[in-house]
Design a protein around this motif. Sequence first.
Motif, PDB file in Angstrom:
ATOM      1  N   GLU A  61       0.825  -1.210   0.000  1.00  0.00           N
ATOM      2  CA  GLU A  61       0.000   0.000   0.000  1.00  0.00           C
ATOM      3  C   GLU A  61       0.860   1.260   0.000  1.00  0.00           C
ATOM      4  OE1 GLU A  61      -2.693  -0.163   3.278  1.00  0.00           O
ATOM      5  OE2 GLU A  61      -3.872  -1.811   2.417  1.00  0.00           O
ATOM      6  N   VAL A  62       0.322   2.302  -0.614  1.00  0.00           N
ATOM      7  CA  VAL A  62       0.923   3.637  -0.597  1.00  0.00           C
ATOM      8  C   VAL A  62      -0.138   4.605  -0.098  1.00  0.00           C
ATOM      9  CG1 VAL A  62       1.849   5.534  -1.991  1.00  0.00           C
ATOM     10  CG2 VAL A  62       2.542   3.181  -2.485  1.00  0.00           C
ATOM     11  N   ASP A  63       0.229   5.443   0.858  1.00  0.00           N
ATOM     12  CA  ASP A  63      -0.677   6.455   1.406  1.00  0.00           C
ATOM     13  C   ASP A  63       0.064   7.782   1.381  1.00  0.00           C
ATOM     14  OD1 ASP A  63      -2.276   8.163   2.859  1.00  0.00           O
ATOM     15  OD2 ASP A  63      -2.625   6.770   4.514  1.00  0.00           O
ATOM     16  N   LEU A  64      -0.410   8.729   0.579  1.00  0.00           N
ATOM     17  CA  LEU A  64       0.308   9.997   0.425  1.00  0.00           C
ATOM     18  C   LEU A  64       0.298  10.845   1.693  1.00  0.00           C
ATOM     19  CD1 LEU A  64       0.309   9.066  -2.502  1.00  0.00           C
ATOM     20  CD2 LEU A  64      -0.066  11.445  -3.196  1.00  0.00           C
ATOM     21  N   GLN A  65      -0.596  10.553   2.628  1.00  0.00           N
ATOM     22  CA  GLN A  65      -0.561  11.265   3.906  1.00  0.00           C
ATOM     23  C   GLN A  65       0.550  10.746   4.813  1.00  0.00           C
ATOM     24  OE1 GLN A  65      -4.413  11.205   5.807  1.00  0.00           O
ATOM     25  NE2 GLN A  65      -5.143  12.928   4.587  1.00  0.00           N
ATOM     26  N   ARG A  66       1.071   9.579   4.497  1.00  0.00           N
ATOM     27  CA  ARG A  66       2.061   8.928   5.355  1.00  0.00           C
ATOM     28  C   ARG A  66       3.421   8.771   4.680  1.00  0.00           C
ATOM     29  NH1 ARG A  66       0.855   2.753   5.694  1.00  0.00           N
ATOM     30  NH2 ARG A  66       1.684   2.997   3.577  1.00  0.00           N
ATOM     31  N   ASP A  67       3.409   8.478   3.396  1.00  0.00           N
ATOM     32  CA  ASP A  67       4.627   8.066   2.707  1.00  0.00           C
ATOM     33  C   ASP A  67       5.292   9.222   1.963  1.00  0.00           C
ATOM     34  OD1 ASP A  67       4.067   5.464   3.556  1.00  0.00           O
ATOM     35  OD2 ASP A  67       2.806   5.094   1.792  1.00  0.00           O
ATOM     36  N   PRO A  68       6.623   9.227   1.921  1.00  0.00           N
ATOM     37  CA  PRO A  68       7.332  10.298   1.216  1.00  0.00           C
ATOM     38  C   PRO A  68       7.500  10.001  -0.272  1.00  0.00           C
ATOM     39  CG  PRO A  68       8.913   8.887   2.320  1.00  0.00           C
ATOM     40  CD  PRO A  68       7.550   8.342   2.663  1.00  0.00           C
ATOM     41  N   SER A  69       7.429  11.047  -1.067  1.00  0.00           N
ATOM     42  CA  SER A  69       7.822  10.929  -2.470  1.00  0.00           C
ATOM     43  C   SER A  69       9.339  10.845  -2.521  1.00  0.00           C
ATOM     44  CB  SER A  69       7.336  12.147  -3.261  1.00  0.00           C
ATOM     45  OG  SER A  69       7.989  12.228  -4.507  1.00  0.00           O
ATOM     46  N   LEU A  70       9.857   9.875  -3.268  1.00  0.00           N
ATOM     47  CA  LEU A  70      11.304   9.673  -3.355  1.00  0.00           C
ATOM     48  C   LEU A  70      11.932  10.544  -4.437  1.00  0.00           C
ATOM     49  CD1 LEU A  70      11.272   5.769  -3.047  1.00  0.00           C
ATOM     50  CD2 LEU A  70      11.488   7.474  -1.220  1.00  0.00           C
ATOM     51  N   THR A  75       9.286  16.166  -3.412  1.00  0.00           N
ATOM     52  CA  THR A  75       9.785  15.062  -2.589  1.00  0.00           C
ATOM     53  C   THR A  75       9.292  15.233  -1.159  1.00  0.00           C
ATOM     54  OG1 THR A  75      11.842  16.267  -2.135  1.00  0.00           O
ATOM     55  CG2 THR A  75      11.871  14.699  -3.977  1.00  0.00           C
ATOM     56  N   GLY A  76       9.368  14.139  -0.399  1.00  0.00           N
ATOM     57  CA  GLY A  76       8.941  14.179   0.993  1.00  0.00           C
ATOM     58  C   GLY A  76       7.461  13.873   1.133  1.00  0.00           C
ATOM     59  N   VAL A  77       6.979  13.962   2.376  1.00  0.00           N
ATOM     60  CA  VAL A  77       5.568  13.694   2.659  1.00  0.00           C
ATOM     61  C   VAL A  77       4.766  14.958   2.342  1.00  0.00           C
ATOM     62  CG1 VAL A  77       3.871  13.025   4.402  1.00  0.00           C
ATOM     63  CG2 VAL A  77       6.171  12.019   4.449  1.00  0.00           C
ATOM     64  N   GLN A  78       4.042  14.928   1.258  1.00  0.00           N
ATOM     65  CA  GLN A  78       3.235  16.053   0.789  1.00  0.00           C
ATOM     66  C   GLN A  78       1.917  15.494   0.264  1.00  0.00           C
ATOM     67  OE1 GLN A  78       3.891  19.190   1.152  1.00  0.00           O
ATOM     68  NE2 GLN A  78       6.034  19.067   1.810  1.00  0.00           N
ATOM     69  N   PRO A  79       0.909  15.370   1.128  1.00  0.00           N
ATOM     70  CA  PRO A  79      -0.343  14.719   0.724  1.00  0.00           C
ATOM     71  C   PRO A  79      -1.001  15.312  -0.521  1.00  0.00           C
ATOM     72  CG  PRO A  79      -0.285  15.016   3.100  1.00  0.00           C
ATOM     73  CD  PRO A  79       0.898  15.748   2.554  1.00  0.00           C
ATOM     74  N   MET A  80      -0.824  16.631  -0.738  1.00  0.00           N
ATOM     75  CA  MET A  80      -1.447  17.283  -1.890  1.00  0.00           C
ATOM     76  C   MET A  80      -0.423  17.667  -2.957  1.00  0.00           C
ATOM     77  SD  MET A  80      -4.680  17.286  -1.229  1.00  0.00           S
ATOM     78  CE  MET A  80      -5.487  18.595  -2.135  1.00  0.00           C
ATOM     79  N   GLY A  81       0.762  17.093  -2.857  1.00  0.00           N
ATOM     80  CA  GLY A  81       1.839  17.464  -3.762  1.00  0.00           C
ATOM     81  C   GLY A  81       1.533  17.245  -5.231  1.00  0.00           C
ATOM     82  N   LEU A  82       0.791  16.187  -5.549  1.00  0.00           N
ATOM     83  CA  LEU A  82       0.478  15.927  -6.953  1.00  0.00           C
ATOM     84  C   LEU A  82      -0.372  17.039  -7.563  1.00  0.00           C
ATOM     85  CD1 LEU A  82      -0.227  12.082  -6.899  1.00  0.00           C
ATOM     86  CD2 LEU A  82       1.629  13.236  -8.121  1.00  0.00           C
ATOM     87  N   LEU A  83      -1.112  17.763  -6.728  1.00  0.00           N
ATOM     88  CA  LEU A  83      -1.929  18.867  -7.238  1.00  0.00           C
ATOM     89  C   LEU A  83      -1.119  20.153  -7.375  1.00  0.00           C
ATOM     90  CD1 LEU A  83      -5.317  18.303  -5.376  1.00  0.00           C
ATOM     91  CD2 LEU A  83      -4.852  17.997  -7.804  1.00  0.00           C
ATOM     92  N   TRP A  84      -0.471  20.586  -6.290  1.00  0.00           N
ATOM     93  CA  TRP A  84       0.191  21.895  -6.372  1.00  0.00           C
ATOM     94  C   TRP A  84       1.503  21.872  -7.158  1.00  0.00           C
ATOM     95  CZ3 TRP A  84       4.902  21.409  -4.277  1.00  0.00           C
ATOM     96  CH2 TRP A  84       5.097  20.676  -3.109  1.00  0.00           C
ATOM     97  N   SER A  85       2.067  20.680  -7.404  1.00  0.00           N
ATOM     98  CA  SER A  85       3.331  20.629  -8.154  1.00  0.00           C
ATOM     99  C   SER A  85       3.124  20.416  -9.654  1.00  0.00           C
ATOM    100  CB  SER A  85       4.239  19.527  -7.601  1.00  0.00           C
ATOM    101  OG  SER A  85       3.780  18.235  -7.961  1.00  0.00           O
TER     102      SER A  85
END
Length: 420
Positions: A61-70, A75-85
Amino acid sequence: MSSQVRLRLLPRARCMFDEPLQVKVAGLRSRQVVTLRAKATDEKGVMFSSMATYKADGSGEVDLQRDPSLSGTYTGVQPMGLLWSMRPDTLHKMFTKTCSLNPQVVKFSVHEEEGGMLAEATNERLLVGDGVIRRPVKDGNIRGVLFTPPGEGPFPAVLDLYTFSGGLSEKRASLLASRGFVVLTVALFGHDDMAKNIKEVHLDYFEEAIAFLKKQDKVGSKAVGVISISKSGDLALSIASNLPDVGVTVWINGCSANTVLPLYYNKSQILPALMFDPSRMIPTDSGAFNCKYVMHNPLAEENKATLIPIERAEGRFLFVASEDDLNWDSKAYMENMVERLQRHGKDNFESVCYPGAGHYLEPPYGPYCPSSFHKVAGKPVLWGGEATSHAAAEVHLWRKIQEVLRTHLSCDAPQTKARL
């Protein structure tokens, strides 16, 4: 696609634009490395996209609220990163979302390291909440859109002055209405039957808009709020300093002086325009220009007549400045205004400064814009900021704006008003 892999958008795939989203993936192999992608197309047909690499946990499982982008667009734990980046497929484009009628549609997908798609899901991000009434306004000189929340009210009233690029932007107004405010967003030029360009601004127009707003049935606040950004910041200051019935003014990355166009009231000029020196625009390798210091100094003796007498304002101010604003030195302008009010014995203000944020502080979770075309400059310009810090600032500011408006725009009990 794999029938085993599931991509979930929680709590639901259809939500408000300013609501956070939890992105979860299940059904992967233990410790599998995958790439998550997001893409959206704006109103002008420009494609924006983002990507981030994640490693699944032992349960697949992958959970963007918990897991960091590598790696990826963040990068890092950014739950909404896919939207603002999300970034445009061509340089110097801002994500255009001015009409509230259609949601922002974002396509999320999960991919194997080799590129094959494993799962996908669609997120609809609404600008108008359930029950909010959108009403185009063409009343007297006023051209704009009125947004009214559901329910009897009474509700606080807000006049939204967006950017100074012409036309009309509904995004911020519709979202504020969805949070319980009656909001009128107005155009100055380039909309409906208005002139395509203007050479001066008349305060009478905003006086008319405030009177119209106060007469609306569900409005309960005796005074209205005014919210602005960039050039409209100095217009908001002039409204608060010269017109009655303004309870609170939100100034976001504006100037302390009247800029670019002279300001008139009752057919007389009340403020000349602070101008800029195009030769001070600094070119960069990206092709965009740094304009931070192009404006003439408003504190110089020859320019002091352009300064707005904010000490006359009876309402409160929320001053918001981004430390990395490259459109102009908004932090210095904010400091000038704080000093001016204190010198006059006034304490009717609150100031907030955001390190690492750029010029365009908007409702949260939209794509961060590092540069785009500037109509006044006639060139692409840098807006400043670092994406992660800018995104965090937008989340904090959006809550702050609503808190300040609610606190300082108290509502009376429901009352009958004449319909226009």
